[in-house]
Design an enzyme around this catalytic site. Sequence first.
Site, PDB file in Angstrom:
ATOM      1  N   TYR A 130       9.025  53.682 -16.895  1.00 11.64           N
ATOM      2  CA  TYR A 130      10.029  53.004 -16.067  1.00 11.64           C
ATOM      3  C   TYR A 130      10.340  51.596 -16.551  1.00 11.64           C
ATOM      4  O   TYR A 130      11.251  50.955 -16.016  1.00 11.64           O
ATOM      5  CB  TYR A 130       9.579  52.995 -14.599  1.00 11.64           C
ATOM      6  CG  TYR A 130       9.628  54.379 -14.022  1.00 11.64           C
ATOM      7  CD1 TYR A 130       8.667  55.311 -14.386  1.00 11.64           C
ATOM      8  CD2 TYR A 130      10.644  54.780 -13.179  1.00 11.64           C
ATOM      9  CE1 TYR A 130       8.713  56.600 -13.920  1.00 11.64           C
ATOM     10  CE2 TYR A 130      10.690  56.076 -12.701  1.00 11.64           C
ATOM     11  CZ  TYR A 130       9.724  56.980 -13.072  1.00 11.64           C
ATOM     12  OH  TYR A 130       9.782  58.260 -12.613  1.00 11.64           O
ATOM     13  N   LYS A 177      -2.751  62.657 -17.859  1.00  6.60           N
ATOM     14  CA  LYS A 177      -2.613  63.597 -18.968  1.00  6.60           C
ATOM     15  C   LYS A 177      -3.420  63.032 -20.131  1.00  6.60           C
ATOM     16  O   LYS A 177      -2.905  62.836 -21.243  1.00  6.60           O
ATOM     17  CB  LYS A 177      -1.115  63.735 -19.304  1.00  6.60           C
ATOM     18  CG  LYS A 177      -0.773  64.800 -20.311  1.00  6.60           C
ATOM     19  CD  LYS A 177      -0.792  66.189 -19.745  1.00  6.60           C
ATOM     20  CE  LYS A 177      -0.517  67.215 -20.840  1.00  6.60           C
ATOM     21  NZ  LYS A 177      -0.944  68.560 -20.469  1.00  6.60           N
ATOM     22  N   ASP A 210      -0.880  68.559 -15.106  1.00  9.17           N
ATOM     23  CA  ASP A 210      -0.165  69.843 -15.023  1.00  9.17           C
ATOM     24  C   ASP A 210      -0.892  70.818 -14.087  1.00  9.17           C
ATOM     25  O   ASP A 210      -0.263  71.467 -13.244  1.00  9.17           O
ATOM     26  CB  ASP A 210       0.090  70.458 -16.412  1.00  9.17           C
ATOM     27  CG  ASP A 210      -1.038  70.225 -17.392  1.00  9.17           C
ATOM     28  OD1 ASP A 210      -2.102  69.758 -16.956  1.00  9.17           O
ATOM     29  OD2 ASP A 210      -0.863  70.515 -18.593  1.00  9.17           O
ATOM     30  N   ASP A 234       6.225  60.136  -9.418  1.00  8.28           N
ATOM     31  CA  ASP A 234       7.606  60.403  -9.024  1.00  8.28           C
ATOM     32  C   ASP A 234       7.806  61.911  -8.848  1.00  8.28           C
ATOM     33  O   ASP A 234       8.331  62.390  -7.839  1.00  8.28           O
ATOM     34  CB  ASP A 234       8.530  59.858 -10.130  1.00  8.28           C
ATOM     35  CG  ASP A 234       9.967  59.749  -9.694  1.00  8.28           C
ATOM     36  OD1 ASP A 234      10.264  60.122  -8.550  1.00  8.28           O
ATOM     37  OD2 ASP A 234      10.798  59.309 -10.508  1.00  8.28           O
ATOM     38  N   ASP A 238       7.937  64.515  -5.135  1.00 10.07           N
ATOM     39  CA  ASP A 238       9.003  65.461  -4.789  1.00 10.07           C
ATOM     40  C   ASP A 238       8.456  66.870  -4.637  1.00 10.07           C
ATOM     41  O   ASP A 238       8.913  67.622  -3.774  1.00 10.07           O
ATOM     42  CB  ASP A 238      10.130  65.414  -5.828  1.00 10.07           C
ATOM     43  CG  ASP A 238      11.056  64.233  -5.576  1.00 10.07           C
ATOM     44  OD1 ASP A 238      10.710  63.409  -4.707  1.00 10.07           O
ATOM     45  OD2 ASP A 238      12.102  64.124  -6.232  1.00 10.07           O
TER      46      ASP A 238
END
Length: 482
Positions: A130, A177, A210, A234, A238
């Site tokens: 970002y 990750k 993941d 982010d 959702d």
Amino acid sequence: MSASSTIPITVAYGDGIGPEITEAVLRILQAAGAPLRYDVIEVGQKAQQRGYRVGIAPESWEVLQRNAAFLKAPITTQLGKGDKSFTVTARLALDLFANVRPVRSYEPFVASARPGVDVVIVRENEEDVYVGVEHRRTPEVIESLKLVTRPGVERIIRYAFEYARARGRRKVTCMTKDNILKMADGLFHRVFEEIAAQHPDIQSEHMIVDIGAARLATQPERFDVIVTLNLYGDILSDVAAQVAGSVGLAGSANIGPNVAMFEAVHGSAPDIAGQGVANPSGLLMAAVQMLVHLGLVEHAAHIENAWLRTLEDGIHTADLYRPGVSRVQVGTQEFANAVIERLGESPRHLKPAFYRAGSVRVAAASNPPMQQTLVGVDVWVRWDEEGRDPETLAARWRHALPEGWQLTLITNRGVKVYPSGSPQIFCTDHWCCRCISVHPSASFDAVLDLLHAICRAGFVITKAESLYHFDGEQGYTLGQGE
Ligand code: NAD
């Protein structure tokens, strides 16, 4: 109530449905006796139309910086106009480092893929991709920067544990990750383990993001607090909101050391603006988070319980209305009236809200001293000659290198192509040549001499990055296959 015993907060009515839902929320706050007074500022489209490109007038910044909390209605972002988003600017200017998004399911009153979801996603808010730093290096190659800092990581992880402790939550799950991003995500994981050890009263676990995302989608009830980096957070927010079915009801907090901003998760819904049908629940739940943040925990629970009871009583705005479940469809202000009528009541089926007093401490990050030694330089060049043969490139480099340096590695897209790379590797026109000093440390002057020599040999240098050791430990990755 006298003005001196009220807490000043900043309010922006926003764009689209913003003014309608803000009016509804402020009426509920007032009816619940929340001891607040409001400094109203204009942000978003209206400020942009007055010529302020970022969407806020300079004098409004002063108000924002003065008050501890900012209740912000959604604003319309003019996509593709090149103006900076106010929300993004505010996050950075006010150092709102923590994004806190509680996600709950309200089954059977709101349709949900999984009942029993009650998870809080704590996401780092200022770093990661970002930072938006991107460069085109060659005709073929674009690079985006993922920036992760030790103070940034430490602050967000500490905040997640302190949040869990203050809010009576049991477990913090870290998602990274770090099997791929061994340095950036590896730092996040390592600091998580350090800070988890300082909070033995809170369970902790780590998951590769993941797998974590898949579990969040299929078994969301097993999570309590999740802490993660900006981009993963982010996406996970959702996923969780979608599974819970409550995206339109969710509020989020952006927390900084001095100021915190509270907003609905949804946008300004221009398609229904001005019709009086919007659901004010997202902004109301943001306001509840704000009350808790300000220590007004009883007011927060009072409002949330009345709101839960309203949902249970089947009084729903159009977005939630379902025949058979809903009893009556209402507009924005009627919904607010229904919540106000129920102040003092508790839900009968859903878990009632209860917030403990006590704020979440925002700790300063530590700054351990470290020995930083320059040992080499990675030099990227554009090179599209002689069949893109790595051995030819290496021979030309060795010929050009000044004394005191050795070429140890060439990579293309991060994969080792020299020495002894596989001939099958696909190579672009962008090459990274790693040069290591033959001495235990190098000077920056020696790096500049090297760059001059490479330049004189006719190479187009697109980027050079110093290679350091920190307390003797390599501060750079190896090439894949090295
Ligand atoms: P949106 O969330 O505004 O709308 C998506 C859909 O959900 C629409 O059909 C809308 O009618 C409905 N909806 C949203 N909120 C609702 C509510 N409270 N009650 C009932 N229905 C509701 O998303 P979008 O259409 O993609 O974005 C519209 C604008 O909002 C864009 O300019 C976008 O950039 C901006 N936006 C702002 C914020 C913010 O300020 N925090 C967040 C997201 C989007």
